[in-house]
Design a protein around this motif. Sequence first.
Motif, PDB file in Angstrom:
ATOM      1  N   ILE A   1       0.852  -1.184   0.000  1.00 51.84           N
ATOM      2  CA  ILE A   1       0.000   0.000   0.000  1.00 51.84           C
ATOM      3  C   ILE A   1       0.888   1.234   0.000  1.00 51.84           C
ATOM      4  N   THR A   2       0.285   2.394  -0.277  1.00 52.02           N
ATOM      5  CA  THR A   2       1.032   3.649  -0.295  1.00 52.02           C
ATOM      6  C   THR A   2       0.545   4.553   0.835  1.00 52.02           C
ATOM      7  N   VAL A   3       1.508   5.040   1.614  1.00 55.02           N
ATOM      8  CA  VAL A   3       1.219   5.989   2.686  1.00 55.02           C
ATOM      9  C   VAL A   3       1.787   7.335   2.261  1.00 55.02           C
ATOM     10  N   THR A   4       0.921   8.342   2.162  1.00 49.17           N
ATOM     11  CA  THR A   4       1.320   9.662   1.681  1.00 49.17           C
ATOM     12  C   THR A   4       1.188  10.689   2.794  1.00 49.17           C
ATOM     13  N   PHE A   5       2.290  11.386   3.084  1.00 51.00           N
ATOM     14  CA  PHE A   5       2.267  12.489   4.048  1.00 51.00           C
ATOM     15  C   PHE A   5       2.083  13.789   3.277  1.00 51.00           C
ATOM     16  N   THR A   6       1.171  14.629   3.742  1.00 51.70           N
ATOM     17  CA  THR A   6       0.903  15.894   3.070  1.00 51.70           C
ATOM     18  C   THR A   6       0.695  16.985   4.108  1.00 51.70           C
TER      19      THR A   6
ATOM     20  N   TYR B   1       4.582  18.537   5.866  1.00 57.10           N
ATOM     21  CA  TYR B   1       5.659  17.598   5.560  1.00 57.10           C
ATOM     22  C   TYR B   1       5.172  16.724   4.425  1.00 57.10           C
ATOM     23  N   SER B   2       5.994  16.545   3.405  1.00 58.40           N
ATOM     24  CA  SER B   2       5.575  15.779   2.232  1.00 58.40           C
ATOM     25  C   SER B   2       6.519  14.600   1.992  1.00 58.40           C
ATOM     26  N   ALA B   3       5.928  13.426   1.853  1.00 61.29           N
ATOM     27  CA  ALA B   3       6.696  12.218   1.540  1.00 61.29           C
ATOM     28  C   ALA B   3       5.712  11.119   1.175  1.00 61.29           C
ATOM     29  N   SER B   4       6.207  10.076   0.542  1.00 59.65           N
ATOM     30  CA  SER B   4       5.366   8.949   0.158  1.00 59.65           C
ATOM     31  C   SER B   4       6.156   7.660   0.345  1.00 59.65           C
ATOM     32  N   TYR B   5       5.501   6.650   0.923  1.00 57.73           N
ATOM     33  CA  TYR B   5       6.164   5.388   1.208  1.00 57.73           C
ATOM     34  C   TYR B   5       5.302   4.236   0.703  1.00 57.73           C
ATOM     35  N   VAL B   6       5.943   3.235   0.122  1.00 61.66           N
ATOM     36  CA  VAL B   6       5.260   2.008  -0.262  1.00 61.66           C
ATOM     37  C   VAL B   6       5.661   0.944   0.752  1.00 61.66           C
TER      38      VAL B   6
ATOM     39  N   ILE C   1      -2.917  10.359  15.043  1.00 63.04           N
ATOM     40  CA  ILE C   1      -2.269   9.059  15.221  1.00 63.04           C
ATOM     41  C   ILE C   1      -0.874   9.288  15.805  1.00 63.04           C
ATOM     42  N   GLY C   2      -0.266   8.215  16.284  1.00 66.90           N
ATOM     43  CA  GLY C   2       1.082   8.291  16.835  1.00 66.90           C
ATOM     44  C   GLY C   2       1.967   7.215  16.257  1.00 66.90           C
ATOM     45  N   SER C   3       3.182   7.111  16.778  1.00 70.84           N
ATOM     46  CA  SER C   3       4.107   6.083  16.314  1.00 70.84           C
ATOM     47  C   SER C   3       3.508   4.709  16.599  1.00 70.84           C
ATOM     48  N   GLY C   4       3.759   3.766  15.724  1.00 71.61           N
ATOM     49  CA  GLY C   4       3.202   2.427  15.883  1.00 71.61           C
ATOM     50  C   GLY C   4       1.862   2.227  15.200  1.00 71.61           C
ATOM     51  N   TYR C   5       1.349   3.274  14.549  1.00 72.02           N
ATOM     52  CA  TYR C   5       0.066   3.145  13.844  1.00 72.02           C
ATOM     53  C   TYR C   5       0.214   2.144  12.695  1.00 72.02           C
ATOM     54  N   VAL C   6      -0.701   1.204  12.602  1.00 67.81           N
ATOM     55  CA  VAL C   6      -0.645   0.149  11.581  1.00 67.81           C
ATOM     56  C   VAL C   6      -1.483   0.565  10.378  1.00 67.81           C
ATOM     57  N   PHE C   7      -0.876   0.531   9.211  1.00 62.81           N
ATOM     58  CA  PHE C   7      -1.564   0.920   7.974  1.00 62.81           C
ATOM     59  C   PHE C   7      -2.034  -0.338   7.240  1.00 62.81           C
ATOM     60  N   THR C   8      -3.303  -0.358   6.861  1.00 61.23           N
ATOM     61  CA  THR C   8      -3.866  -1.533   6.189  1.00 61.23           C
ATOM     62  C   THR C   8      -4.442  -1.202   4.818  1.00 61.23           C
ATOM     63  N   ALA C   9      -4.373   0.054   4.408  1.00 61.15           N
ATOM     64  CA  ALA C   9      -4.873   0.471   3.092  1.00 61.15           C
ATOM     65  C   ALA C   9      -4.139   1.737   2.677  1.00 61.15           C
ATOM     66  N   ASP C  10      -4.249   2.103   1.402  1.00 66.49           N
ATOM     67  CA  ASP C  10      -3.658   3.370   0.955  1.00 66.49           C
ATOM     68  C   ASP C  10      -4.170   4.490   1.857  1.00 66.49           C
ATOM     69  N   THR C  11      -3.255   5.285   2.389  1.00 68.51           N
ATOM     70  CA  THR C  11      -3.625   6.255   3.426  1.00 68.51           C
ATOM     71  C   THR C  11      -2.935   7.590   3.203  1.00 68.51           C
ATOM     72  N   THR C  12      -3.675   8.676   3.407  1.00 65.71           N
ATOM     73  CA  THR C  12      -3.106  10.021   3.403  1.00 65.71           C
ATOM     74  C   THR C  12      -3.028  10.516   4.836  1.00 65.71           C
ATOM     75  N   VAL C  13      -1.835  10.931   5.235  1.00 63.47           N
ATOM     76  CA  VAL C  13      -1.606  11.448   6.583  1.00 63.47           C
ATOM     77  C   VAL C  13      -1.388  12.958   6.485  1.00 63.47           C
ATOM     78  N   VAL C  14      -2.223  13.722   7.151  1.00 61.77           N
ATOM     79  CA  VAL C  14      -2.097  15.178   7.155  1.00 61.77           C
ATOM     80  C   VAL C  14      -1.169  15.593   8.300  1.00 61.77           C
ATOM     81  N   VAL C  15      -0.112  16.333   7.947  1.00 62.82           N
ATOM     82  CA  VAL C  15       0.909  16.717   8.923  1.00 62.82           C
ATOM     83  C   VAL C  15       0.788  18.206   9.216  1.00 62.82           C
ATOM     84  N   GLU C  16       0.781  18.559  10.483  1.00 62.15           N
ATOM     85  CA  GLU C  16       0.738  19.961  10.895  1.00 62.15           C
ATOM     86  C   GLU C  16       1.941  20.260  11.785  1.00 62.15           C
ATOM     87  N   LEU C  17       2.594  21.403  11.522  1.00 64.34           N
ATOM     88  CA  LEU C  17       3.765  21.821  12.283  1.00 64.34           C
ATOM     89  C   LEU C  17       3.354  22.824  13.350  1.00 64.34           C
TER      90      LEU C  17
END
Length: 237
Positions: A113-118, A121-126, A153-169
């Motif tokens: 699956i693809t995890v996209t940070f937007t 902070y921007s990044a994408s991981y497969v 969410i926090g560290s240790g969150y388990v991803f089970t589908a393509d997911t977009t994570v919204v990041v705020e500074l």
Amino acid sequence: SSDVCSSDLTSSATCYVYAPAVAQAALTGTTYYVAENDAGFGMSNIQAGTGISYRSSRSATAQTIAWNNSHISYSWAPAFNSAVNGTYVMTVMYDGIAFGTVTVKIVGDQQTITVTFTGDYSASYVIAVGDTVTLPTAPEGFYYTFKVNGVEIGSGYVFTADTTVVVELHEIYVEPTGLPGDVDCNGEVNFADISTLYLFLIGQRELTAEGEANADVDGNGDINFADVSAIYTSMIS
């Protein structure tokens, strides 16, 4: 039987121990399943292949009861995920007392699956389904928050589908030290602070959040050369 249990363990008398009514619930049909991780296997499959029989007393006729019967509950170990390979055991209970288990083994090629940070902070991981992602670290003096569908969410969150994570500074608030002009935060105000602030103002030096708070000597919310002058004045007065 009319036989009575004897306290003498060597007695030849037959002893019948009748379980309470709950013990007379039982699973019927299939109790072990193997499914592909892309098949969407779930409770509907189990309910179609596994039944529950129940006798209200030892002499009563067994009857089938539905999975949604208010007396029936179940729990998974580990938490069931039909997309993640592994062996899952469901314990089935009648009024909270376990009477049987159903085992499900999920197999197949590991899906990705693809995890996209937007956002800030921007990044994408497969990654593989069921994996985690190392969350990025914010710059000094700041911290990130991460949200999936509006939920943090926090560290240790388990991803089970393509997911977009919204990041705020967010900036870390630092309580001022009460020593205006202590730009380098060493507990003193001297010419080193003037030099440090000057380098900061021309873009050649970074300040900590505490240093910035101390640098706003005139307290107007803006750091500029007027604060350099104020530090100098305070030193020679």
